[in-house]
Design a protein around this motif. Structure first.
Motif, PDB file in Angstrom:
ATOM      1  N   ASP A 111       0.841  -1.023   0.075  1.00 47.80           N
ATOM      2  CA  ASP A 111       0.099  -0.073   0.089  1.00 47.80           C
ATOM      3  C   ASP A 111       1.119   1.080   0.087  1.00 47.80           C
ATOM      4  OD1 ASP A 111      -1.869   2.130   0.275  1.00 47.80           O
ATOM      5  OD2 ASP A 111      -2.145   1.568   2.593  1.00 47.80           O
ATOM      6  N   ASP A 112       0.965   1.743  -1.220  1.00 50.98           N
ATOM      7  CA  ASP A 112       1.720   3.004  -1.261  1.00 50.98           C
ATOM      8  C   ASP A 112       0.919   4.212  -1.698  1.00 50.98           C
ATOM      9  OD1 ASP A 112       3.762   4.628  -0.922  1.00 50.98           O
ATOM     10  OD2 ASP A 112       4.653   4.253  -2.840  1.00 50.98           O
ATOM     11  N   SER A 113      -0.589   4.070  -1.140  1.00 48.37           N
ATOM     12  CA  SER A 113      -1.620   4.954  -1.910  1.00 48.37           C
ATOM     13  C   SER A 113      -1.360   6.380  -1.325  1.00 48.37           C
ATOM     14  CB  SER A 113      -2.905   4.338  -1.536  1.00 48.37           C
ATOM     15  OG  SER A 113      -3.188   4.157  -0.278  1.00 48.37           O
ATOM     16  N   TYR A 114      -0.528   6.679  -0.418  1.00 53.92           N
ATOM     17  CA  TYR A 114      -0.614   8.144  -0.046  1.00 53.92           C
ATOM     18  C   TYR A 114      -0.536   9.107  -0.962  1.00 53.92           C
ATOM     19  CZ  TYR A 114       0.689  12.402   2.568  1.00 53.92           C
ATOM     20  OH  TYR A 114       0.723  13.261   3.197  1.00 53.92           O
ATOM     21  N   ASN A 115       0.189   9.104  -2.079  1.00 52.16           N
ATOM     22  CA  ASN A 115       0.348  10.227  -3.129  1.00 52.16           C
ATOM     23  C   ASN A 115       1.375   9.554  -4.082  1.00 52.16           C
ATOM     24  OD1 ASN A 115      -0.095  12.426  -4.535  1.00 52.16           O
ATOM     25  ND2 ASN A 115       0.639  13.709  -2.769  1.00 52.16           N
ATOM     26  N   ALA A 116       1.474  10.264  -5.287  1.00 53.37           N
ATOM     27  CA  ALA A 116       2.451   9.953  -6.390  1.00 53.37           C
ATOM     28  C   ALA A 116       3.108  10.679  -6.852  1.00 53.37           C
ATOM     29  CB  ALA A 116       1.539   8.835  -7.228  1.00 53.37           C
ATOM     30  N   SER A 117       4.302  10.626  -7.296  1.00 51.01           N
ATOM     31  CA  SER A 117       5.242  11.550  -8.236  1.00 51.01           C
ATOM     32  C   SER A 117       5.686  10.465  -8.925  1.00 51.01           C
ATOM     33  CB  SER A 117       6.175  12.202  -7.320  1.00 51.01           C
ATOM     34  OG  SER A 117       7.171  11.579  -6.859  1.00 51.01           O
ATOM     35  N   PRO A 118       6.702  11.048 -10.126  1.00 48.93           N
ATOM     36  CA  PRO A 118       7.000  10.071 -11.047  1.00 48.93           C
ATOM     37  C   PRO A 118       8.190   9.204 -10.399  1.00 48.93           C
ATOM     38  CG  PRO A 118       6.606  12.071 -12.106  1.00 48.93           C
ATOM     39  CD  PRO A 118       6.401  12.337 -10.796  1.00 48.93           C
ATOM     40  N   VAL A 119       9.195  10.050  -9.622  1.00 46.67           N
ATOM     41  CA  VAL A 119      10.318   9.589  -9.036  1.00 46.67           C
ATOM     42  C   VAL A 119       9.868   8.316  -7.956  1.00 46.67           C
ATOM     43  CG1 VAL A 119      12.179   9.856  -7.414  1.00 46.67           C
ATOM     44  CG2 VAL A 119      11.784  11.582  -9.376  1.00 46.67           C
ATOM     45  N   ALA A 120       8.876   8.652  -7.306  1.00 46.31           N
ATOM     46  CA  ALA A 120       8.296   7.662  -6.279  1.00 46.31           C
ATOM     47  C   ALA A 120       7.533   6.455  -6.803  1.00 46.31           C
ATOM     48  CB  ALA A 120       7.343   8.505  -5.316  1.00 46.31           C
ATOM     49  N   THR A 121       6.885   6.862  -7.829  1.00 46.46           N
ATOM     50  CA  THR A 121       6.101   5.719  -8.587  1.00 46.46           C
ATOM     51  C   THR A 121       7.109   4.603  -9.158  1.00 46.46           C
ATOM     52  OG1 THR A 121       4.256   7.179  -8.847  1.00 46.46           O
ATOM     53  CG2 THR A 121       4.374   4.977 -10.260  1.00 46.46           C
ATOM     54  N   LEU A 122       8.418   5.189  -9.749  1.00 41.95           N
ATOM     55  CA  LEU A 122       9.260   4.667 -10.135  1.00 41.95           C
ATOM     56  C   LEU A 122      10.043   3.624  -9.130  1.00 41.95           C
ATOM     57  CD1 LEU A 122      10.594   6.873 -12.871  1.00 41.95           C
ATOM     58  CD2 LEU A 122       9.557   4.875 -13.654  1.00 41.95           C
ATOM     59  N   ALA A 123      10.422   4.198  -8.067  1.00 44.10           N
ATOM     60  CA  ALA A 123      11.012   3.646  -6.826  1.00 44.10           C
ATOM     61  C   ALA A 123       9.790   2.480  -6.264  1.00 44.10           C
ATOM     62  CB  ALA A 123      11.403   4.653  -5.697  1.00 44.10           C
ATOM     63  N   ALA A 124       8.714   2.930  -6.429  1.00 44.35           N
ATOM     64  CA  ALA A 124       7.838   1.905  -6.125  1.00 44.35           C
ATOM     65  C   ALA A 124       7.749   0.531  -6.910  1.00 44.35           C
ATOM     66  CB  ALA A 124       6.361   2.293  -5.774  1.00 44.35           C
ATOM     67  N   LEU A 125       7.712   0.810  -8.124  1.00 38.67           N
ATOM     68  CA  LEU A 125       7.861  -0.344  -9.042  1.00 38.67           C
ATOM     69  C   LEU A 125       9.052  -0.992  -8.997  1.00 38.67           C
ATOM     70  CD1 LEU A 125       6.252   1.379 -12.136  1.00 38.67           C
ATOM     71  CD2 LEU A 125       5.260  -0.630 -10.912  1.00 38.67           C
TER      72      LEU A 125
END
Length: 174
Positions: free
Chosen positions: A30-44
């Motif tokens: 669960d990383d649903s708090y928010n999203a930026s490109p850098v954070a989304t790439l890191a989550a992937l």
């Protein structure tokens, strides 16, 4: 060793890379708090490291406030998602760019689902997930991706203590 022990006892804040047991013996990141490109790439990237998963599923919502970088950023995420996931679910108009880029990168169309609403995405995914799946859920605050988490978590009665935006004022918002 001290660092390893400290990390073992650490519980991340709500909806920030928090591991939650899912229905059908799945694991939700669960990383649903928010999203930026850098954070989304890191989550992937983090999803790609889960070696015990039967399948890796990404449920990705729109990323907001990117201005002229919006299209390019969503495409970068789509390319990365194509490299590390077995099933891609997008939520929102902007996230269609994630799906399109994944297709362009050779990801099979049959493994992409697109939705406008996060709760509906969660409900539809419920029928498709299998034991052993690992499901990453991430998107902008306004996409309310925690609703998808709630649909898929083993104990939705724990949503108030595990998920973000559980206050009444948030519950009333669309």
């Amino acid at each position: 060793q001290v660092m390893a022990e400290a990390a073992a006892g650490h519980t991340p804040p709500s909806s920030r890379m928090r591991l939650i047991p899912g229905i059908k013996e799945t694991l939700i990141i669960d990383d649903s708090y928010n999203a930026s490109p850098v954070a989304t790439l890191a989550a992937l990237d983090s999803l790609s490291l889960v070696m015990t998963a039967k399948r890796k599923i990404a449920v990705l919502g729109d990323m907001m406030e990117l201005g002229r970088y919006s299209v390019e950023s969503h495409k970068k995420v789509g390319v990365r998602a194509a490299q590390v996931t077995d099933l891609l679910v997008t939520v929102g108009f902007r996230a269609q760019g994630i799906a399109e880029a994944a297709l362009d990168a050779g990801f099979p169309d049959s493994q992409i689902l697109q939705f406008e609403d996060s709760r509906k995405a969660g409900k539809e995914l419920e029928a498709l997930i299998q034991p052993g799946d690992c499901i990453l859920i991430k998107g902008a605050q306004s996409m309310r991706m925690e609703r998808a988490v709630e649909e898929l978590m083993m104990n939705p009665e724990d949503a108030e203590k595990l998920l973000v935006r559980q206050e009444e004022e948030w519950k009333r918002k669309m």
